[in-house]
Design a protein around this motif. Sequence first.
Motif, PDB file in Angstrom:
ATOM      1  N   ASP A  66       0.832  -1.207   0.000  1.00 56.45           N
ATOM      2  CA  ASP A  66       0.000   0.000   0.000  1.00 56.45           C
ATOM      3  C   ASP A  66       0.869   1.260   0.000  1.00 56.45           C
ATOM      4  O   ASP A  66       1.041   1.934   1.020  1.00 56.45           O
ATOM      5  N   VAL A  67       1.406   1.551  -1.181  1.00 54.80           N
ATOM      6  CA  VAL A  67       2.349   2.654  -1.354  1.00 54.80           C
ATOM      7  C   VAL A  67       1.830   3.581  -2.447  1.00 54.80           C
ATOM      8  O   VAL A  67       1.413   3.123  -3.521  1.00 54.80           O
ATOM      9  N   VAL A  68       1.859   4.885  -2.196  1.00 54.40           N
ATOM     10  CA  VAL A  68       1.545   5.890  -3.204  1.00 54.40           C
ATOM     11  C   VAL A  68       2.761   6.781  -3.392  1.00 54.40           C
ATOM     12  O   VAL A  68       3.295   7.334  -2.416  1.00 54.40           O
ATOM     13  N   ILE A  69       3.216   6.920  -4.643  1.00 54.58           N
ATOM     14  CA  ILE A  69       4.319   7.813  -4.997  1.00 54.58           C
ATOM     15  C   ILE A  69       3.738   8.805  -5.991  1.00 54.58           C
ATOM     16  O   ILE A  69       3.385   8.433  -7.115  1.00 54.58           O
ATOM     17  N   SER A  70       3.621  10.068  -5.604  1.00 56.73           N
ATOM     18  CA  SER A  70       2.843  11.010  -6.393  1.00 56.73           C
ATOM     19  C   SER A  70       3.543  12.363  -6.482  1.00 56.73           C
ATOM     20  O   SER A  70       4.064  12.876  -5.488  1.00 56.73           O
ATOM     21  N   GLY A  71       3.537  12.941  -7.691  1.00 52.05           N
ATOM     22  CA  GLY A  71       4.006  14.307  -7.880  1.00 52.05           C
ATOM     23  C   GLY A  71       5.466  14.522  -7.576  1.00 52.05           C
ATOM     24  O   GLY A  71       5.864  15.623  -7.187  1.00 52.05           O
ATOM     25  N   CYS A  72       6.300  13.513  -7.793  1.00 48.33           N
ATOM     26  CA  CYS A  72       7.723  13.596  -7.453  1.00 48.33           C
ATOM     27  C   CYS A  72       8.564  13.829  -8.702  1.00 48.33           C
ATOM     28  O   CYS A  72       8.125  13.594  -9.827  1.00 48.33           O
ATOM     29  N   SER A  73       9.798  14.280  -8.482  1.00 52.93           N
ATOM     30  CA  SER A  73      10.741  14.547  -9.568  1.00 52.93           C
ATOM     31  C   SER A  73      12.036  13.811  -9.284  1.00 52.93           C
ATOM     32  O   SER A  73      12.560  13.883  -8.165  1.00 52.93           O
ATOM     33  N   PHE A  74      12.571  13.114 -10.315  1.00 54.76           N
ATOM     34  CA  PHE A  74      13.738  12.270 -10.115  1.00 54.76           C
ATOM     35  C   PHE A  74      14.822  12.566 -11.147  1.00 54.76           C
ATOM     36  O   PHE A  74      14.572  12.531 -12.355  1.00 54.76           O
ATOM     37  N   ASP A  75      16.027  12.832 -10.647  1.00 53.19           N
ATOM     38  CA  ASP A  75      17.252  12.857 -11.444  1.00 53.19           C
ATOM     39  C   ASP A  75      18.268  12.047 -10.651  1.00 53.19           C
ATOM     40  O   ASP A  75      18.783  12.516  -9.621  1.00 53.19           O
ATOM     41  N   THR A  76      18.565  10.838 -11.103  1.00 48.22           N
ATOM     42  CA  THR A  76      19.291   9.884 -10.270  1.00 48.22           C
ATOM     43  C   THR A  76      20.450   9.256 -11.029  1.00 48.22           C
ATOM     44  O   THR A  76      20.511   9.287 -12.254  1.00 48.22           O
ATOM     45  N   GLY A  77      21.354   8.618 -10.262  1.00 46.31           N
ATOM     46  CA  GLY A  77      22.481   7.911 -10.852  1.00 46.31           C
ATOM     47  C   GLY A  77      22.187   6.465 -11.170  1.00 46.31           C
ATOM     48  O   GLY A  77      23.058   5.756 -11.685  1.00 46.31           O
ATOM     49  N   ASP A  78      20.985   6.005 -10.863  1.00 46.04           N
ATOM     50  CA  ASP A  78      20.580   4.628 -11.154  1.00 46.04           C
ATOM     51  C   ASP A  78      19.101   4.667 -11.497  1.00 46.04           C
ATOM     52  O   ASP A  78      18.641   5.636 -12.094  1.00 46.04           O
ATOM     53  N   ASP A  79      18.336   3.653 -11.123  1.00 42.81           N
ATOM     54  CA  ASP A  79      16.908   3.688 -11.417  1.00 42.81           C
ATOM     55  C   ASP A  79      16.220   4.796 -10.616  1.00 42.81           C
ATOM     56  O   ASP A  79      16.600   5.090  -9.481  1.00 42.81           O
ATOM     57  N   CYS A  80      15.186   5.376 -11.210  1.00 45.60           N
ATOM     58  CA  CYS A  80      14.455   6.437 -10.520  1.00 45.60           C
ATOM     59  C   CYS A  80      13.551   5.844  -9.442  1.00 45.60           C
ATOM     60  O   CYS A  80      13.683   6.147  -8.265  1.00 45.60           O
ATOM     61  N   ILE A  81      12.620   4.995  -9.857  1.00 43.40           N
ATOM     62  CA  ILE A  81      11.801   4.223  -8.926  1.00 43.40           C
ATOM     63  C   ILE A  81      12.064   2.753  -9.213  1.00 43.40           C
ATOM     64  O   ILE A  81      11.961   2.317 -10.361  1.00 43.40           O
ATOM     65  N   ALA A  82      12.433   1.997  -8.193  1.00 43.10           N
ATOM     66  CA  ALA A  82      12.728   0.573  -8.359  1.00 43.10           C
ATOM     67  C   ALA A  82      11.996  -0.208  -7.270  1.00 43.10           C
ATOM     68  O   ALA A  82      12.255  -0.008  -6.081  1.00 43.10           O
ATOM     69  N   ILE A  83      11.110  -1.072  -7.687  1.00 41.52           N
ATOM     70  CA  ILE A  83      10.283  -1.836  -6.756  1.00 41.52           C
ATOM     71  C   ILE A  83      10.924  -3.197  -6.552  1.00 41.52           C
ATOM     72  O   ILE A  83      11.261  -3.897  -7.518  1.00 41.52           O
TER      73      ILE A  83
END
Length: 381
Positions: free
Chosen positions: A210-227
Amino acid sequence: MTEHLITEYGARPGFDCTAALGRAIQACELTGGRVVVPAGLFLTGPLRLRSNVDLHLAAGATLRFHADPATYPIVRTRWQGIECLSHSPLIYAYDEVNIAVTGPGTLDGGASLETWWRDTKPVDDWNRLLRMVRDDVPVEERIFPPGHGFRPSFIQPYHCRRVRIEDVRIINAPMWVVHPVLSSDIVIRGITVDTRGPNNDGCNPDSCRDVVISGCSFDTGDDCIAIKSGRDADGRRVAQPCENIIIENCRFGTGHGAVTIGSETSGGIRHVLARDLHITGPHVDHALRLKTNSHRGGLIEHITLQDCTVDSLTAAAVLIDTHHADPELTGSHPPTLRNITISGLQVHHAPKTLEIRESPQTPIHHLTFTTTHTAAAPRSS
């Protein structure tokens, strides 16, 4: 809401305020409310959040963490999908309820090529941890003392409920950035992750529900969102899936995969909906990437990517790879992938639209790919 201003507990801009923050958190735990970091630069070591505490960074506030591994105590953590006792995350909570990190201020992990990023995976310690798993060593005995072990995650609620991370900007992370583990009822909203070091995944729900990821901004050195859901035998021992995840209205500028499933999938991943995403590029590889292999195993099902707009990608818009880092298919736990739906994907520029790397042991069942518009190259498999 009761507020505990850290300067009232002895914190001063430009100085170490670890003790003051600890006193403020302890007082706030008794009343519930906010521990407030005001405008200014404050230095700190690792922090441990408690139930009913919101660590709030006001506008103009920066909380910069020390980069000396010896100052980080050992705690129970999960590193690359394996449980052990190693460096505390910079902000850590264990078995707490109703915790938050909020506000428009900045969290600075202090990582650089001279500090945490210098030794990205200590080979001896990593091989020792793998041997411990192979030999069924209990987690409590997988101890890596301070100064050894592994780079810590930045924010890690471990076995927590009702977690909120909102609005903060996060830079210079040692390792994974927002990394909830075995936790539930999580809202991650409006954060900005701008950290491009090694393994700087932006957000890693790990065996969470039960996770909500909303309205975020990603600049990363690897995966942005990784489940994720644990690695190999240790992930199967824990046997907790990551499930019921909504990702919406997020922006991705730099990173390997905007939304990635895996590669640690041993506990299973299911019911993931990613919608209304915007990949601005040009330094994102994939809009959706599923990566697993015959060592990971696990059931991956009901994964949906919906109404995603891609300006530019460096590789296939969607990559499904069932022998990631496993070209010879040497494992005995092939994963199962089924019910993957991609719709409304608009790609303005990418070398490929869809790339599939499957194996005879792991055919992909029920893949639906519709309403795709692209100025890119064709699909491939």
